[in-house]
Design a protein around this motif. Structure first.
Motif, mmCIF file in Angstrom:
data_model
loop_
_atom_site.group_PDB
_atom_site.id
_atom_site.type_symbol
_atom_site.label_atom_id
_atom_site.label_comp_id
_atom_site.label_asym_id
_atom_site.label_seq_id
_atom_site.Cartn_x
_atom_site.Cartn_y
_atom_site.Cartn_z
ATOM 1 N N GLU A 1 0.588 -1.327 -0.040
ATOM 2 C CA GLU A 1 0.084 -0.044 0.043
ATOM 3 C C GLU A 1 0.939 1.279 0.039
ATOM 4 O O GLU A 1 0.402 2.276 -0.613
ATOM 5 C CB GLU A 1 -1.056 0.028 1.144
ATOM 6 C CG GLU A 1 -2.073 -0.876 1.102
ATOM 7 C CD GLU A 1 -1.840 -2.426 1.401
ATOM 8 O OE1 GLU A 1 -0.766 -2.629 1.723
ATOM 9 O OE2 GLU A 1 -2.541 -3.177 0.781
ATOM 10 N N GLU A 2 2.067 1.207 0.519
ATOM 11 C CA GLU A 2 2.885 2.339 0.699
ATOM 12 C C GLU A 2 3.568 2.435 -0.644
ATOM 13 O O GLU A 2 3.636 3.660 -1.043
ATOM 14 C CB GLU A 2 3.968 1.940 1.980
ATOM 15 C CG GLU A 2 4.943 3.005 2.195
ATOM 16 C CD GLU A 2 6.131 2.855 3.017
ATOM 17 O OE1 GLU A 2 7.188 3.354 2.843
ATOM 18 O OE2 GLU A 2 5.961 1.876 3.778
ATOM 19 N N THR B 1 2.034 1.702 -3.268
ATOM 20 C CA THR B 1 1.291 2.285 -4.067
ATOM 21 C C THR B 1 0.725 3.892 -4.008
ATOM 22 O O THR B 1 0.624 4.345 -5.020
ATOM 23 C CB THR B 1 0.031 1.333 -3.921
ATOM 24 O OG1 THR B 1 0.206 0.082 -4.397
ATOM 25 C CG2 THR B 1 -1.349 1.828 -5.079
ATOM 26 N N THR B 2 0.701 4.126 -2.876
ATOM 27 C CA THR B 2 0.670 5.486 -2.487
ATOM 28 C C THR B 2 1.642 6.449 -3.273
ATOM 29 O O THR B 2 1.161 7.419 -3.570
ATOM 30 C CB THR B 2 0.452 5.627 -0.882
ATOM 31 O OG1 THR B 2 -0.416 5.036 -0.301
ATOM 32 C CG2 THR B 2 0.279 7.055 -0.457
ATOM 33 N N ARG B 3 2.851 6.142 -2.888
ATOM 34 C CA ARG B 3 3.759 6.930 -3.600
ATOM 35 C C ARG B 3 3.979 6.868 -4.938
ATOM 36 O O ARG B 3 4.046 7.994 -5.535
ATOM 37 C CB ARG B 3 5.381 6.319 -2.903
ATOM 38 C CG ARG B 3 5.419 6.433 -1.714
ATOM 39 C CD ARG B 3 6.675 5.697 -1.085
ATOM 40 N NE ARG B 3 7.817 6.542 -1.249
ATOM 41 C CZ ARG B 3 9.213 6.129 -1.038
ATOM 42 N NH1 ARG B 3 9.393 4.817 -0.485
ATOM 43 N NH2 ARG B 3 10.082 6.918 -1.245
ATOM 44 N N ARG C 1 0.883 6.769 -6.700
ATOM 45 C CA ARG C 1 0.003 7.686 -6.790
ATOM 46 C C ARG C 1 0.228 9.155 -6.933
ATOM 47 O O ARG C 1 -0.047 9.958 -7.633
ATOM 48 C CB ARG C 1 -1.252 7.411 -6.052
ATOM 49 C CG ARG C 1 -1.892 6.074 -6.645
ATOM 50 C CD ARG C 1 -3.117 5.889 -5.725
ATOM 51 N NE ARG C 1 -4.035 4.609 -6.008
ATOM 52 C CZ ARG C 1 -4.816 4.397 -7.063
ATOM 53 N NH1 ARG C 1 -5.078 5.406 -8.045
ATOM 54 N NH2 ARG C 1 -5.476 3.390 -7.256
ATOM 55 N N ASP C 2 1.220 9.515 -5.880
ATOM 56 C CA ASP C 2 1.385 10.854 -5.660
ATOM 57 C C ASP C 2 2.503 11.306 -6.761
ATOM 58 O O ASP C 2 2.312 12.376 -7.253
ATOM 59 C CB ASP C 2 2.478 10.908 -4.225
ATOM 60 C CG ASP C 2 1.570 10.720 -2.964
ATOM 61 O OD1 ASP C 2 0.292 10.835 -3.238
ATOM 62 O OD2 ASP C 2 2.253 10.344 -1.928
ATOM 63 N N THR D 1 0.506 12.067 -9.909
ATOM 64 C CA THR D 1 -0.561 13.275 -9.631
ATOM 65 C C THR D 1 0.515 14.296 -9.907
ATOM 66 O O THR D 1 0.034 15.106 -10.561
ATOM 67 C CB THR D 1 -0.821 13.429 -8.172
ATOM 68 O OG1 THR D 1 -1.835 12.200 -7.886
ATOM 69 C CG2 THR D 1 -1.564 14.718 -7.961
ATOM 70 N N ALA E 1 -6.579 9.524 -8.078
ATOM 71 C CA ALA E 1 -7.425 8.753 -7.099
ATOM 72 C C ALA E 1 -8.684 7.817 -7.747
ATOM 73 O O ALA E 1 -9.096 6.828 -7.117
ATOM 74 C CB ALA E 1 -8.013 9.661 -6.076
ATOM 75 N N GLU F 1 -6.046 0.139 -10.271
ATOM 76 C CA GLU F 1 -4.757 -0.259 -10.283
ATOM 77 C C GLU F 1 -4.378 -0.721 -11.637
ATOM 78 O O GLU F 1 -3.371 -0.608 -11.924
ATOM 79 C CB GLU F 1 -4.173 -1.359 -9.144
ATOM 80 C CG GLU F 1 -4.405 -0.795 -7.521
ATOM 81 C CD GLU F 1 -3.689 -1.383 -6.738
ATOM 82 O OE1 GLU F 1 -3.193 -2.580 -7.049
ATOM 83 O OE2 GLU F 1 -3.698 -1.236 -5.393
ATOM 84 N N ILE G 1 -0.750 1.535 -12.823
ATOM 85 C CA ILE G 1 -0.121 1.548 -11.433
ATOM 86 C C ILE G 1 0.151 0.186 -10.795
ATOM 87 O O ILE G 1 1.297 -0.219 -10.444
ATOM 88 C CB ILE G 1 -1.475 1.929 -10.440
ATOM 89 C CG1 ILE G 1 -1.740 3.428 -10.540
ATOM 90 C CG2 ILE G 1 -0.889 1.955 -8.905
ATOM 91 C CD1 ILE G 1 -2.710 4.131 -9.861
ATOM 92 N N ARG H 1 4.399 -0.733 -9.991
ATOM 93 C CA ARG H 1 4.540 -1.224 -8.714
ATOM 94 C C ARG H 1 5.380 -2.436 -8.891
ATOM 95 O O ARG H 1 6.316 -2.798 -8.026
ATOM 96 C CB ARG H 1 3.202 -1.626 -7.716
ATOM 97 C CG ARG H 1 3.534 -2.100 -6.289
ATOM 98 C CD ARG H 1 2.169 -2.439 -5.553
ATOM 99 N NE ARG H 1 1.354 -3.265 -6.229
ATOM 100 C CZ ARG H 1 0.081 -3.088 -6.590
ATOM 101 N NH1 ARG H 1 -0.700 -2.013 -6.022
ATOM 102 N NH2 ARG H 1 -0.600 -4.013 -7.062
#
Lengths: 140, 84
Positions: free
Chosen positions: B3-4, B6-8, B10-11, B14, B24, B28, B70, B74
């Motif tokens: 998850e970490e 994936t969050t990075r 996504r950031d 963006t 958002a 994926e 994504i 990843r």
């Protein structure tokens, strides 16, 4: 209408368009890493020789590399963009030099000659790569 | 950890992906090129990923399919970091 390919030479064209303001943004945010990952030392030196023109020059070179990938039909094979180099010729013309794997792939595809044209106007830079392929030896 | 990462990703998408829709809102497996990412933007994404994860994408990974979602990004990051 159908066109049947013969044994003679064939022409292939690749073209690309890049927004100069986006390249300027990349140069500002990613700096050296951006330049060094995309361009050869000679290309970087030419682009940076004029700070005002640098974003347009980098944009045109990126467009040339993408246009070459399109002409090679290589959108999903790993290739270092620096193996496709824009050479600045005396008189202001540009030429394309292929190195390493890019050169090998072009030879396998039967490229016998290639011509490059760059242009920029307003916020956009474009490149057109025209290739003559010897269809008797090429894999296409 | 997954998850970490994936969050990075996504950031970074963006900030550098120039997508036509909200990151958002992307699944994926959503196609980033269909969502508006240009080839130039994908290079920016790659460089930002290299900085964020302290990795370098080898030539064989500089492919459209590696940066098309994504999930595929990843998978590449996990391969390059070796789970560290």
């Amino acid at each position: 209408m159908s066109i049947v390919r013969g044994d003679g030479p064939e022409a292939v064209v690749g073209a690309d368009l890049v927004q100069i303001s986006q390249v300027a943004r990349s140069l500002a945010s990613l700096g050296e890493a951006y330049m060094r990952r995309i361009c050869t030392p000679d290309e970087i030196a030419y682009c940076n020789a004029s700070p005002m023109m640098a974003p347009a020059r980098f944009a045109a070179r990126f467009a040339a590399k993408e246009a070459t990938l399109k002409a090679l039909h290589l959108d999903d094979q790993g290739l270092d963009l620096r193996s496709i180099e824009v050479k600045q010729m005396p008189g202001g013309w540009t030429d394309l030099a292929l190195h390493g794997r890019a050169r090998q792939l072009a030879e396998e595809a039967g490229w016998s000659s290639v011509s490059l044209s760059l242009s920029h106007e307003g916020d956009y830079a474009s490149a057109v790569v025209a290739v003559i392929i010897n269809s008797r030896t090429g894999r296409r | 950890m997954k998850e970490e990462i994936t969050t990075r990703i996504r950031d970074i998408l963006t900030e550098h992906g120039r997508l036509a829709k909200e990151v958002a809102a992307l699944g994926e497996d959503g196609d980033l090129y269909q969502a508006g990412m240009t080839s130039h933007a994908s290079v920016n994404v790659m460089l930002a990923l290299e900085g964020a994860f302290d990795v370098e994408f080898p030539d064989v990974m500089l492919r459209r399919s590696v940066f098309e979602s994504i999930a595929s990004i990843r998978a590449a990051i996990e391969e390059l970091t070796g789970g560290r």
